[in-house]
Write an enzyme that holds these catalytic residues in place. Sequence first.
Site, PDB file in Angstrom:
ATOM      1  N   MET A 177       0.842  -1.198   0.000  1.00 48.98           N
ATOM      2  CA  MET A 177       0.000   0.000   0.000  1.00 48.98           C
ATOM      3  C   MET A 177       0.876   1.245   0.000  1.00 48.98           C
ATOM      4  O   MET A 177       0.867   2.009  -0.933  1.00 48.98           O
ATOM      5  CB  MET A 177      -0.935  -0.036   1.202  1.00 48.98           C
ATOM      6  CG  MET A 177      -1.955   1.062   1.205  1.00 48.98           C
ATOM      7  SD  MET A 177      -3.367   0.727   2.281  1.00 48.98           S
ATOM      8  CE  MET A 177      -2.624   0.658   3.874  1.00 48.98           C
ATOM      9  N   CYS A 178       1.641   1.471   1.068  1.00 51.05           N
ATOM     10  CA  CYS A 178       2.617   2.548   1.164  1.00 51.05           C
ATOM     11  C   CYS A 178       1.974   3.934   1.189  1.00 51.05           C
ATOM     12  O   CYS A 178       0.854   4.136   0.738  1.00 51.05           O
ATOM     13  CB  CYS A 178       3.654   2.474   0.057  1.00 51.05           C
ATOM     14  SG  CYS A 178       4.596   0.946   0.020  1.00 51.05           S
ATOM     15  N   GLY A 179       2.711   4.882   1.747  1.00 48.68           N
ATOM     16  CA  GLY A 179       2.250   6.258   1.812  1.00 48.68           C
ATOM     17  C   GLY A 179       3.366   7.217   1.454  1.00 48.68           C
ATOM     18  O   GLY A 179       4.541   6.952   1.732  1.00 48.68           O
ATOM     19  N   ARG A 216      -0.494   3.324   6.553  1.00 48.81           N
ATOM     20  CA  ARG A 216      -0.272   2.958   5.155  1.00 48.81           C
ATOM     21  C   ARG A 216       1.084   2.287   4.948  1.00 48.81           C
ATOM     22  O   ARG A 216       1.336   1.734   3.872  1.00 48.81           O
ATOM     23  CB  ARG A 216      -0.375   4.187   4.251  1.00 48.81           C
ATOM     24  CG  ARG A 216      -1.779   4.741   4.088  1.00 48.81           C
ATOM     25  CD  ARG A 216      -1.846   5.734   2.932  1.00 48.81           C
ATOM     26  NE  ARG A 216      -1.625   5.076   1.644  1.00 48.81           N
ATOM     27  CZ  ARG A 216      -2.583   4.570   0.881  1.00 48.81           C
ATOM     28  NH1 ARG A 216      -3.842   4.630   1.278  1.00 48.81           N
ATOM     29  NH2 ARG A 216      -2.293   4.010  -0.270  1.00 48.81           N
ATOM     30  N   THR A 235       6.350   5.971   3.714  1.00 50.97           N
ATOM     31  CA  THR A 235       6.088   4.901   4.672  1.00 50.97           C
ATOM     32  C   THR A 235       5.808   3.640   3.875  1.00 50.97           C
ATOM     33  O   THR A 235       5.022   3.655   2.943  1.00 50.97           O
ATOM     34  CB  THR A 235       4.901   5.247   5.583  1.00 50.97           C
ATOM     35  OG1 THR A 235       3.688   5.255   4.830  1.00 50.97           O
ATOM     36  CG2 THR A 235       5.103   6.607   6.229  1.00 50.97           C
TER      37      THR A 235
END
Length: 298
Positions: free
Chosen positions: A1-3, A32, A148
């Site tokens: 997902m990551c942010g 995230r 993130t």
Amino acid sequence: MCGIVGLFLKDPALQPELGAMTTAMLATMCDRGPDSAGFAVYGAGSPGHVKLTLRGTSGTDFHALAGRLGAVATGDVRVEVRDTHAVLSVPEGDLDAVRTALAQTHPEVHVVSYGKRVEIYKEVGRPDRVAERFGLSSMSGTHAIGHTRMATESAVTTDGAHPFSTGADQCLVHNGSLSNHNLLRRSLQREGIAFETENDTEVAAGYLTLRLRKGARLGEALEGALADLDGFYTFVVGTEGGFGVLRDPIACKPAVMAETDSYVAFGSEFRVLATLPGIAAARVWEPEPARPYFWEHA
């Protein structure tokens, strides 16, 4: 997902607050990407010197390392330690000699970034705790990028954390996946771009490094990425004086931007931007697919 978070300051009066503002944005993205985090800060440089951000282990004696590397330099070598990282300031003309000596005597220490202004820090752990470990809230500068990570396709390691940097004062964070990164990696290696990991994001960073090295402006380099990179991606890019955003033509990854007279900000979700000053009066929009956005300081 990551942010992803990003902040480009137009108003010099906000520069002392860059780290605190970025810290709040990064902490919002913990859910995230709870596995690891990193950030790049473009702060003040020192005339005639280049900064190398080094990553060691918890037991690395960076002061002793700086003393040994100082023996191959023609001028002063200064060091500032932040947890497992350190920023080494060396005379610009000694950069190659210092990097060669570092690789020969301390192969376990990684060069995370180099340039006149950029510093990059990244580690495994919750983003808010990573920011605290490195003292992000106290840092100042003109622009910053953070990431993130939720490691869905690889191990949770610091090597896999973003940002990635493959050129002077350049870095990139990425949410998504590239499908042609192995082919592109071999092509870039033939052009002299070196890689330290198998991460596809590092390949994207290398691509932009090469384009910029050949004289392209940031906007032109981002345009080229649309033609040469396959997959789905949102990129946020930093250069010594610039900040750029690019989404692939499908744009399946979330993104939102805000702009005021004082700053330009990017977040994977609007809540990242909610703590910024003047956000109620900002122009807020979703960046269009396949359209490069970029801002540069004069």
